[in-house]
Write a protein that holds these residues in place. Structure first.
Motif, short mmCIF file in Angstrom:
data_model
loop_
_atom_site.label_atom_id
_atom_site.label_comp_id
_atom_site.label_asym_id
_atom_site.label_seq_id
_atom_site.Cartn_x
_atom_site.Cartn_y
_atom_site.Cartn_z
N THR A 75 0.81 -1.22 0.00
CA THR A 75 0.00 0.00 0.00
C THR A 75 0.84 1.27 0.00
O THR A 75 0.35 2.34 -0.36
CB THR A 75 -0.94 0.03 1.23
OG1 THR A 75 -0.15 -0.09 2.42
CG2 THR A 75 -1.93 -1.11 1.17
N MET A 76 2.10 1.17 0.41
CA MET A 76 2.96 2.35 0.43
C MET A 76 4.34 1.99 -0.10
O MET A 76 4.93 1.00 0.33
CB MET A 76 3.06 2.93 1.84
CG MET A 76 3.83 4.25 1.89
SD MET A 76 3.73 5.06 3.51
CE MET A 76 4.70 3.92 4.51
N GLU A 77 4.84 2.79 -1.03
CA GLU A 77 6.17 2.55 -1.56
C GLU A 77 6.85 3.88 -1.89
O GLU A 77 6.19 4.89 -2.15
CB GLU A 77 6.12 1.67 -2.80
CG GLU A 77 5.38 2.27 -3.99
CD GLU A 77 5.41 1.37 -5.21
OE1 GLU A 77 6.53 1.06 -5.69
OE2 GLU A 77 4.32 1.00 -5.69
N THR A 78 8.16 3.85 -1.85
CA THR A 78 8.96 5.02 -2.19
C THR A 78 9.74 4.72 -3.46
O THR A 78 10.45 3.72 -3.53
CB THR A 78 9.94 5.36 -1.06
OG1 THR A 78 9.21 5.56 0.15
CG2 THR A 78 10.74 6.61 -1.39
N VAL A 107 9.61 9.96 -5.05
CA VAL A 107 8.15 10.05 -4.98
C VAL A 107 7.62 9.04 -3.96
O VAL A 107 7.97 7.86 -3.99
CB VAL A 107 7.50 9.76 -6.36
CG1 VAL A 107 5.98 9.89 -6.28
CG2 VAL A 107 8.06 10.71 -7.42
N GLN A 108 6.79 9.54 -3.06
CA GLN A 108 6.10 8.67 -2.10
C GLN A 108 4.76 8.29 -2.70
O GLN A 108 3.94 9.16 -3.00
CB GLN A 108 5.90 9.38 -0.77
CG GLN A 108 5.37 8.49 0.34
CD GLN A 108 6.36 7.40 0.73
OE1 GLN A 108 7.50 7.68 1.05
NE2 GLN A 108 5.91 6.16 0.66
N VAL A 109 4.53 6.98 -2.91
CA VAL A 109 3.34 6.49 -3.59
C VAL A 109 2.45 5.74 -2.60
O VAL A 109 2.94 4.92 -1.81
CB VAL A 109 3.72 5.56 -4.77
CG1 VAL A 109 2.47 5.02 -5.45
CG2 VAL A 109 4.59 6.32 -5.77
N PHE A 110 1.15 6.01 -2.68
CA PHE A 110 0.16 5.33 -1.85
C PHE A 110 -0.78 4.56 -2.78
O PHE A 110 -1.42 5.16 -3.65
CB PHE A 110 -0.63 6.35 -1.01
CG PHE A 110 0.25 7.20 -0.14
CD1 PHE A 110 0.61 6.78 1.13
CD2 PHE A 110 0.72 8.43 -0.61
CE1 PHE A 110 1.42 7.56 1.93
CE2 PHE A 110 1.54 9.22 0.19
CZ PHE A 110 1.90 8.78 1.46
N ASN A 111 -0.84 3.25 -2.61
CA ASN A 111 -1.64 2.38 -3.45
C ASN A 111 -2.92 1.97 -2.74
O ASN A 111 -2.88 1.48 -1.61
CB ASN A 111 -0.84 1.14 -3.84
CG ASN A 111 0.42 1.48 -4.63
OD1 ASN A 111 0.36 2.24 -5.59
ND2 ASN A 111 1.55 0.92 -4.23
N VAL A 112 -4.05 2.20 -3.40
CA VAL A 112 -5.36 1.83 -2.87
C VAL A 112 -6.05 0.97 -3.92
O VAL A 112 -6.51 1.48 -4.94
CB VAL A 112 -6.22 3.07 -2.54
CG1 VAL A 112 -7.56 2.63 -1.94
CG2 VAL A 112 -5.48 4.01 -1.61
N ASN A 113 -6.08 -0.35 -3.68
CA ASN A 113 -6.59 -1.30 -4.67
C ASN A 113 -5.81 -1.11 -5.97
O ASN A 113 -4.61 -1.23 -5.98
CB ASN A 113 -8.09 -1.14 -4.85
CG ASN A 113 -8.86 -1.47 -3.57
OD1 ASN A 113 -8.49 -2.40 -2.85
ND2 ASN A 113 -9.91 -0.71 -3.28
#
Length: 203
Positions: A75-78, A107-113
């Motif tokens: 759900t969270m990756e850099t 970039v800080q990425v937030f994954n939702v589904n």
């Protein structure tokens, strides 16, 4: 603290990288895209009356780096990447113009589904405009830092496509400040490491 060093420190803080990197899974990352917009840098008029131009944010980019996946569900990756960006007029003409820079993106990425949202910093090194042939000469801009915002669609737990916005300005001695901001499209693909796909996920 000098501006380049200060910017680099901010990127490292944003990345969330600590000395105890055991908390994050490290993957390789390939990315590419095309950006649009920005101030007009140069317009070339050919002998047949046709025109071509180079803009401060328009152009193709490609590169790679690493992705730090911070949890098992992904759900969270850099994402930390180094990219080469360029745009040029007709290279087969008797004279042409090329704009290029190397960009370090954090970039800080937030994954939702299957959706992803990202916010980060970009640092453009040695941005320059170079003329060749009958259009000789070059303009060297100072290194510049800016902001990145992106929204994407996750085709899998490894690959994403989407749109992004870059906010950045270039400066050069004796020249008016140039706005290099604009929108673009991107594609990235992670490789190596384990799978962050949750059990029972369809992709």
């Amino acid at each position: 603290m000098r501006k380049p060093l200060r910017t680099f420190v901010l990127m490292l803080l944003l990345s969330g990288v600590s000395l105890s990197s055991q908390a994050a899974e490290v993957r390789g990352l390939f990315n590419m895209g095309y950006d649009f917009g920005g101030d007009r840098l140069v317009t070339v008029i050919y002998t047949d009356g046709s025109r071509d131009s180079v803009d401060a944010n328009r152009g193709f980019y490609f590169g790679g780096g690493i992705s730090l996946v911070h949890d098992q569900a992904g759900t969270m990756e850099t994402q930390l990447t180094l990219n080469y960006r360029f745009e040029e007029t007709d290279p087969l003409a008797s004279g042409g113009v090329k704009f290029s820079t190397t960009a370090f993106d954090a970039v800080q990425v937030f994954n939702v589904n299957q959706a992803s949202f990202g916010i980060g910093l970009t640092y453009h090194m040695s941005p320059k405009v170079v003329g060749t042939g009958v259009i000789s000469g070059n303009t060297q801009f100072d290194d510049a830092s800016g902001l990145l915002f992106q929204v994407g669609f996750r085709m899998s737990d490894r690959a994403s496509i989407g749109m992004r916005y870059t906010n950045i300005k270039y400066k050069a001695p004796g020249l008016t400040q140039v706005d290099g901001s604009g929108f673009g499209i991107f594609f990235n693909f992670g490789f190596g490491g384990g799978s962050s796909k949750p059990a029972g996920a369809a992709w």
